[in-house]
Design a protein around this motif. Structure first.
Motif, PDB file in Angstrom:
ATOM      1  N   GLU A 262       0.986  -1.230  -0.113  1.00  0.00           N
ATOM      2  CA  GLU A 262       0.153  -0.009  -0.001  1.00  0.00           C
ATOM      3  C   GLU A 262       0.805   1.246   0.139  1.00  0.00           C
ATOM      4  OE1 GLU A 262      -2.640   0.146   3.378  1.00  0.00           O
ATOM      5  OE2 GLU A 262      -3.335  -2.081   2.979  1.00  0.00           O
ATOM      6  N   PHE A 263       1.971   1.154  -0.268  1.00  0.00           N
ATOM      7  CA  PHE A 263       3.074   2.485  -0.137  1.00  0.00           C
ATOM      8  C   PHE A 263       2.608   3.489  -1.128  1.00  0.00           C
ATOM      9  CE2 PHE A 263       7.116   4.628   0.399  1.00  0.00           C
ATOM     10  CZ  PHE A 263       7.471   4.085   1.503  1.00  0.00           C
ATOM     11  N   PRO A 264       2.306   4.509  -0.406  1.00  0.00           N
ATOM     12  CA  PRO A 264       1.459   5.623  -1.148  1.00  0.00           C
ATOM     13  C   PRO A 264       2.415   6.285  -2.447  1.00  0.00           C
ATOM     14  CG  PRO A 264       1.380   6.030   1.280  1.00  0.00           C
ATOM     15  CD  PRO A 264       2.310   5.088   1.003  1.00  0.00           C
ATOM     16  N   THR A 265       1.910   6.906  -3.235  1.00  0.00           N
ATOM     17  CA  THR A 265       2.564   7.584  -4.344  1.00  0.00           C
ATOM     18  C   THR A 265       2.185   9.071  -4.269  1.00  0.00           C
ATOM     19  OG1 THR A 265       0.910   7.495  -5.827  1.00  0.00           O
ATOM     20  CG2 THR A 265       2.505   5.512  -6.015  1.00  0.00           C
ATOM     21  N   GLU A 266       2.698   9.841  -5.104  1.00  0.00           N
ATOM     22  CA  GLU A 266       2.593  11.312  -4.911  1.00  0.00           C
ATOM     23  C   GLU A 266       1.218  11.577  -5.464  1.00  0.00           C
ATOM     24  OE1 GLU A 266       5.276  10.122  -6.293  1.00  0.00           O
ATOM     25  OE2 GLU A 266       6.731  10.681  -4.454  1.00  0.00           O
ATOM     26  N   GLN A 267       0.425  10.653  -6.113  1.00  0.00           N
ATOM     27  CA  GLN A 267      -0.823  10.937  -6.595  1.00  0.00           C
ATOM     28  C   GLN A 267      -2.008  10.369  -5.653  1.00  0.00           C
ATOM     29  OE1 GLN A 267      -2.715  12.903  -8.182  1.00  0.00           O
ATOM     30  NE2 GLN A 267      -1.784  12.512 -10.240  1.00  0.00           N
ATOM     31  N   ALA A 268      -2.990  11.174  -5.593  1.00  0.00           N
ATOM     32  CA  ALA A 268      -3.930  10.806  -4.526  1.00  0.00           C
ATOM     33  C   ALA A 268      -4.789   9.678  -4.929  1.00  0.00           C
ATOM     34  CB  ALA A 268      -4.939  11.892  -4.261  1.00  0.00           C
ATOM     35  N   ARG A 269      -4.968   8.656  -4.047  1.00  0.00           N
ATOM     36  CA  ARG A 269      -5.535   7.334  -4.537  1.00  0.00           C
ATOM     37  C   ARG A 269      -6.968   7.619  -5.206  1.00  0.00           C
ATOM     38  NH1 ARG A 269      -8.429   4.081  -6.025  1.00  0.00           N
ATOM     39  NH2 ARG A 269      -9.044   2.205  -5.009  1.00  0.00           N
ATOM     40  N   ALA A 270      -7.652   8.704  -4.918  1.00  0.00           N
ATOM     41  CA  ALA A 270      -9.037   8.728  -5.562  1.00  0.00           C
ATOM     42  C   ALA A 270      -8.845   9.235  -6.953  1.00  0.00           C
ATOM     43  CB  ALA A 270      -9.436   9.639  -4.725  1.00  0.00           C
ATOM     44  N   VAL A 271      -7.735   9.569  -7.320  1.00  0.00           N
ATOM     45  CA  VAL A 271      -7.837  10.244  -8.613  1.00  0.00           C
ATOM     46  C   VAL A 271      -8.083   9.025  -9.803  1.00  0.00           C
ATOM     47  CG1 VAL A 271      -5.928  10.758 -10.546  1.00  0.00           C
ATOM     48  CG2 VAL A 271      -6.091  12.111  -8.445  1.00  0.00           C
ATOM     49  N   GLY A 272      -9.047   9.419 -10.679  1.00  0.00           N
ATOM     50  CA  GLY A 272      -9.357   8.126 -11.820  1.00  0.00           C
ATOM     51  C   GLY A 272     -10.643   7.609 -11.353  1.00  0.00           C
ATOM     52  N   HIS A 273     -11.146   7.761 -10.085  1.00  0.00           N
ATOM     53  CA  HIS A 273     -12.436   7.043  -9.751  1.00  0.00           C
ATOM     54  C   HIS A 273     -13.242   7.581 -10.067  1.00  0.00           C
ATOM     55  CE1 HIS A 273     -14.371   4.091  -6.985  1.00  0.00           C
ATOM     56  NE2 HIS A 273     -15.060   4.976  -6.731  1.00  0.00           N
ATOM     57  N   GLN A 274     -14.324   6.958 -10.770  1.00  0.00           N
ATOM     58  CA  GLN A 274     -15.602   7.409 -11.284  1.00  0.00           C
ATOM     59  C   GLN A 274     -16.778   6.611 -10.861  1.00  0.00           C
ATOM     60  OE1 GLN A 274     -14.616   6.755 -15.319  1.00  0.00           O
ATOM     61  NE2 GLN A 274     -14.521   9.079 -15.551  1.00  0.00           N
ATOM     62  N   ILE A 275     -17.930   7.551 -10.552  1.00  0.00           N
ATOM     63  CA  ILE A 275     -19.298   6.861 -10.154  1.00  0.00           C
ATOM     64  C   ILE A 275     -20.382   7.383 -11.041  1.00  0.00           C
ATOM     65  CG2 ILE A 275     -20.936   6.852  -8.178  1.00  0.00           C
ATOM     66  CD1 ILE A 275     -18.597   7.538  -6.354  1.00  0.00           C
ATOM     67  N   THR A 276     -21.062   6.521 -11.693  1.00  0.00           N
ATOM     68  CA  THR A 276     -22.210   7.044 -12.479  1.00  0.00           C
ATOM     69  C   THR A 276     -23.402   6.565 -12.072  1.00  0.00           C
ATOM     70  OG1 THR A 276     -20.673   6.554 -14.406  1.00  0.00           O
ATOM     71  CG2 THR A 276     -22.988   6.494 -14.819  1.00  0.00           C
ATOM     72  N   PHE A 277     -24.265   7.559 -11.908  1.00  0.00           N
ATOM     73  CA  PHE A 277     -25.527   7.425 -11.368  1.00  0.00           C
ATOM     74  C   PHE A 277     -26.510   7.376 -12.575  1.00  0.00           C
ATOM     75  CE2 PHE A 277     -23.486   9.388  -7.959  1.00  0.00           C
ATOM     76  CZ  PHE A 277     -23.723   8.485  -6.699  1.00  0.00           C
ATOM     77  N   ASP A 278     -27.683   6.577 -12.541  1.00  0.00           N
ATOM     78  CA  ASP A 278     -28.459   6.535 -13.822  1.00  0.00           C
ATOM     79  C   ASP A 278     -29.916   6.332 -13.497  1.00  0.00           C
ATOM     80  OD1 ASP A 278     -28.526   3.948 -12.515  1.00  0.00           O
ATOM     81  OD2 ASP A 278     -27.581   2.754 -13.993  1.00  0.00           O
ATOM     82  N   GLY A 279     -30.300   6.637 -12.277  1.00  0.00           N
ATOM     83  CA  GLY A 279     -31.543   6.832 -11.923  1.00  0.00           C
ATOM     84  C   GLY A 279     -31.943   5.389 -10.893  1.00  0.00           C
ATOM     85  N   THR A 280     -31.493   4.397 -11.331  1.00  0.00           N
ATOM     86  CA  THR A 280     -31.718   3.139 -10.754  1.00  0.00           C
ATOM     87  C   THR A 280     -30.865   2.952  -9.378  1.00  0.00           C
ATOM     88  OG1 THR A 280     -30.185   1.837 -11.760  1.00  0.00           O
ATOM     89  CG2 THR A 280     -32.348   2.043 -12.798  1.00  0.00           C
ATOM     90  N   ASN A 281     -29.742   3.659  -9.404  1.00  0.00           N
ATOM     91  CA  ASN A 281     -28.678   3.463  -8.460  1.00  0.00           C
ATOM     92  C   ASN A 281     -28.342   5.034  -7.242  1.00  0.00           C
ATOM     93  OD1 ASN A 281     -27.197   5.085 -10.180  1.00  0.00           O
ATOM     94  ND2 ASN A 281     -25.601   3.410 -10.127  1.00  0.00           N
ATOM     95  N   ASN A 282     -29.403   5.964  -7.701  1.00  0.00           N
ATOM     96  CA  ASN A 282     -29.058   7.237  -7.097  1.00  0.00           C
ATOM     97  C   ASN A 282     -28.902   7.053  -5.626  1.00  0.00           C
ATOM     98  OD1 ASN A 282     -29.297   8.068  -9.644  1.00  0.00           O
ATOM     99  ND2 ASN A 282     -31.001   9.245  -9.297  1.00  0.00           N
ATOM    100  N   SER A 283     -29.589   6.034  -4.970  1.00  0.00           N
ATOM    101  CA  SER A 283     -29.536   5.962  -3.598  1.00  0.00           C
ATOM    102  C   SER A 283     -28.778   4.610  -3.038  1.00  0.00           C
ATOM    103  CB  SER A 283     -30.981   6.114  -2.985  1.00  0.00           C
ATOM    104  OG  SER A 283     -32.106   7.170  -3.436  1.00  0.00           O
ATOM    105  N   ASN A 284     -28.060   4.158  -3.875  1.00  0.00           N
ATOM    106  CA  ASN A 284     -27.124   2.760  -3.635  1.00  0.00           C
ATOM    107  C   ASN A 284     -26.340   3.409  -2.474  1.00  0.00           C
ATOM    108  OD1 ASN A 284     -24.501   1.417  -4.059  1.00  0.00           O
ATOM    109  ND2 ASN A 284     -26.111  -0.012  -4.838  1.00  0.00           N
ATOM    110  N   ALA A 285     -26.278   2.776  -1.227  1.00  0.00           N
ATOM    111  CA  ALA A 285     -25.605   3.018  -0.056  1.00  0.00           C
ATOM    112  C   ALA A 285     -24.061   3.096  -0.372  1.00  0.00           C
ATOM    113  CB  ALA A 285     -25.839   2.036   1.028  1.00  0.00           C
TER     114      ALA A 285
END
Length: 746
Positions: A578-601
């Motif tokens: 898990e050794f960190p790099t200089e780039q934030a772990r979250a970079v590149g993460h995407q979440i798509t909402f399509d109406g069916t999953n707008n309240s997905n926990a």
């Protein structure tokens, strides 16, 4: 390596001899007088690991594990207690995509070392894979001359004007074979040589027409009849045209295009081939009747700074940087990273000693080489250093000196590799090498995918991090951090060979890409049976002989609570993964909402996590998708620990809360939240061509949001407006935008 010194080996456990035909008593194979560990000490080549390859080498009908002296190591690797070893070498997975649950139905093996592009013949169904096949089983950067060759110089060095037939085995700039592999089902039918004009065995480098050379084929496309295949060659500014009417096929034409071609698309009806030149961000249009480019090229907006545009060619351009025009630094440092291989790049033409390392200050731990790099156990180096795994070019800034031995004081010192390893006629100019250096220092690591989304460690790794900085785990004398200093995992200093229990002094390596080196499964103790198969040929440490971090940390020098697989040891392994790099772990993460999953926990928790990272200033955020029936984009800024406000890509429109955007997502109006690097949000969310006009405003006005020369003012260049003028123009756009929205509503 215990297997090299095994008495049952082909050399009875002794030193591996030089290639046949060379005088084993001549320098550097024979004794060399070194001023180290006492005045006048005689140093012979160090006992190192050895690279072997599964091939036919002793005249038997089956293959063996062979070194480049054509000696078999099967007695060591294939007899009890050792289980027969094989590399899985699965290069292409065949997936049944029509099944209810898609699954792998087979593999195509032995395709190539690095595989880049894939295409299926539309008529025969055969598979074509563009690749390079490494020759890392061959020892030595520069081959020695065959003594007595009557060439006149008799200096033992194979010069550029001497054909390879007069030289002993050696790489001599022939690092890989560049090709396309053809397969039917899981069976390889053969390979297409993309450099048939190069006679590597007999022709002197100076006689090669390197303008014909092809380096690293990438994306490919077939014609409808399946008789012609086009392959973009990123290292050569060319497209290879291949006749596939027979199997495997033949290179027929080389088509000149722009810098860094990576992808091709064929419009056969129009007789046009379109080539994406990634490095100059253009599209070449080729007339397929004449196989020539139609100029000018179509230019795409390129937001990269000049330091990248100017220096990248020295990593990728084989015509510019190598003697035969078929290889570049990127051949082994693929896309600025590495090839997961080891190479024996010793130089038989160097009589030694060799030690250009800079001296160190006296500060540090007492196993370091300090101010005297040639003290006992520190140096100088022998020119035959043995196999060394390829190191990444990512994240180099601030980690000088370089190489496993720290024998390159800075990146400029790698200039000698162009004539030495790549057989270029001369080094780059000082200014060109500085451009290359400046570019490489911009290359960074991607996020470590093993970290939590918010960049925190798992519980085991978090516990290990405390020990990493506070507990003496190295011989009860040093913490991990004293040598592998945070945040990069190196203190940039040299460890004494005697203290490190190795043959030569090593620089403390950085730790930010350990998770990429897994897959090697050989047991390091020859008395313990090894697994039957392995996914990788090399693992950890300088020569890749250590199969896992667990094995490495189980070394007796590391004083965990108890030897073996203790909780503390396993926690430390997890931290290294898990050794960190200089780039934030979250970079590149995407979440798509399509109406069916707008309240997905689960998705809501991820989105809240992204907001917290945004609030900390570690990422930017953009939202893209269909909004109000048309494509739109937004740039979001933090308004709290778990909230954000998103500015639409139209001047005058009020920001919308991220929560509101999420609830508005529906089928046909999907919206994707993306974490992007810091400072990239405005360009990626609002103004892609950075001409100060927002994307939607440009589309509504009929201008091109991807072209800074095309603006709503309908002028040929970016308008030079002061802030008053910009505000006035923005107000005009806002009024026009309101009218357009009213018309759309009507």
């Amino acid at each position: 390596n215990p297997r090299v010194s095994d008495p049952s080996g082909p050399y009875s456990g002794g030193a591996v001899p030089p290639p046949p035909g060379y005088n084993p008593n001549a320098a550097p194979f024979g004794p060399i007088m070194f001023q180290s560990c006492g005045v006048g000490t005689i140093r012979t080549p160090p006992q190192t690991g050895l690279i072997v390859k599964w091939r036919d080498c002793v005249g038997s009908p089956s293959s063996e594990w062979c070194d480049d002296n054509d000696s078999s190591w099967n007695a060591v690797l294939e007899t009890a207690p050792n289980t027969p070893i094989q590399m899985l070498d699965r290069d292409v997975a065949i997936i049944d995509a029509d099944a209810g649950t898609p699954s792998v139905t087979g593999y195509v093996a032995t395709v190539g070392t690095l595989n880049f592009g894939i295409a299926v013949n539309p008529v025969t169904g055969r598979l074509y894979v563009s690749n390079t096949d490494a020759r890392n089983e061959v020892s030595f950067e520069r081959p020695p001359e065959i003594l007595g060759d009557a060439m006149g110089d008799e200096d033992g060095v194979c010069d550029d004007n001497e054909p390879s037939s007069l030289c002993l085995p050696g790489l001599n700039g022939h690092l890989v074979d560049t090709r396309v592999t053809v397969a039917t089902g899981t069976t390889v039918d053969g390979t297409i040589n993309l450099n048939p004009h190069i006679d590597y065995d007999n022709a002197a480098i100076s006689t090669i027409t390197k303008s014909l050379s092809i380096g690293q084929p990438n994306g490919m496309a077939f014609n409808g009849a399946g008789t012609t295949l086009y392959a973009a060659a990123i290292l050569s500014k060319k497209v290879a045209k291949i006749d596939t009417s027979s199997v495997p096929g033949t290179l027929t034409t080389r088509i000149d295009v722009g810098e860094g071609p990576t992808g091709v698309a064929l419009n056969e009806t129009a007789g046009r081939l379109y080539v994406l030149n990634r490095h100059e961000n253009t599209v070449s249009i080729v007339n397929t009747s004449t196989d020539t480019e139609i100029l000018p090229r179509a230019s795409l907006y390129n937001p990269e700074p000049a330091v990248i545009k100017d220096g990248r060619k020295f990593l990728y351009d084989a015509q510019l940087t190598s003697g035969r025009g078929d290889i570049a630094c990127a051949t082994c440092h693929a896309f600025g990273d590495f090839d997961l291989l080891a190479w024996n790049l010793g130089d038989p033409g160097n009589a030694g000693p060799f030690d250009p390392r800079p001296s160190q200050t006296s500060a540090g731990v007492n196993v370091e080489c300090a101010t005297n790099p040639n003290q006992c156990g520190c140096g100088p180096f022998h020119p035959l250093k043995g196999p060394r795994t390829t190191q990444t070019l990512r994240g180099l800034e601030g980690t000088e000196p370089f190489h496993w031995h720290g024998d390159r004081e800075d990146f400029n010192a790698f200039n000698k590799a162009f004539p030495g390893l790549m057989r270029r006629s001369a080094q780059l100019s000082t200014s060109a090498m500085q451009e290359f250096t400046d570019f490489v220092m911009t290359v960074g690591f991607p996020p470590n995918p093993n970290l939590n989304l918010d960049g925190t460690h798992s519980s085991p790794a978090a516990a290990a991090l405390v020990e990493y900085t506070s507990v003496n785990r190295d011989g009860n004398q040093f913490t991990c951090n004293q040598c592998h200093a945070l945040p990069k995992g190196t203190n940039g200093r040299f460890i004494n060979a005697v203290a490190d229990q190795v043959q030569q002094a090593m620089k403390t390596p950085q730790l930010r890409n350990m998770y990429e080196k897994t897959g090697f499964s050989l047991h390091p103790d020859a008395s313990v049976a090894a697994p039957a198969t392995t996914r990788n040929g090399f693992g950890f440490v300088h020569d890749g002989e250590t199969d896992s971090l667990t094995t490495f940390l189980s070394n007796l020098v590391f004083t965990f609570t108890a030897q073996g697989h203790t909780v503390q040891l396993n926690n430390m392994v997890q931290l290294l993964m898990e050794f960190p790099t200089e780039q934030a772990r979250a970079v590149g993460h995407q979440i798509t909402f399509d109406g069916t999953n707008n309240s997905n926990a689960t998705l809501l928790f991820q989105l809240s996590t992204l907001f917290s990272v945004l609030n900390a200033g570690d990422i930017d955020m953009v939202v893209t998708g269909v909004f109000g029936g048309i494509p739109r984009s937004f740039h979001c800024t933090s308004t709290g620990a778990s909230t954000a406000s998103c500015q639409p890509d139209q001047v005058g429109e009020s920001p919308i809360t991220a929560a509101s955007l999420r609830t508005m997502a529906a089928a046909g109006s999907e919206l994707t939240f993306s974490a992007v690097p810091v400072s990239f949000g405005i360009r990626m969310g609002l103004d892609r061509d950075e001409d100060t006009f927002y994307n939607r405003d440009e589309l509504d006005a009929g201008s091109d949001p991807a072209d800074p020369a095309s603006t709503p003012l309908n002028q040929g260049s970016i308008p030079a407006l002061n802030w008053v003028g910009i505000a006035l123009f923005a107000s005009v756009l806002m009024v026009a935008g309101v009218r357009r929205r009213l018309r759309r509503s009507t």
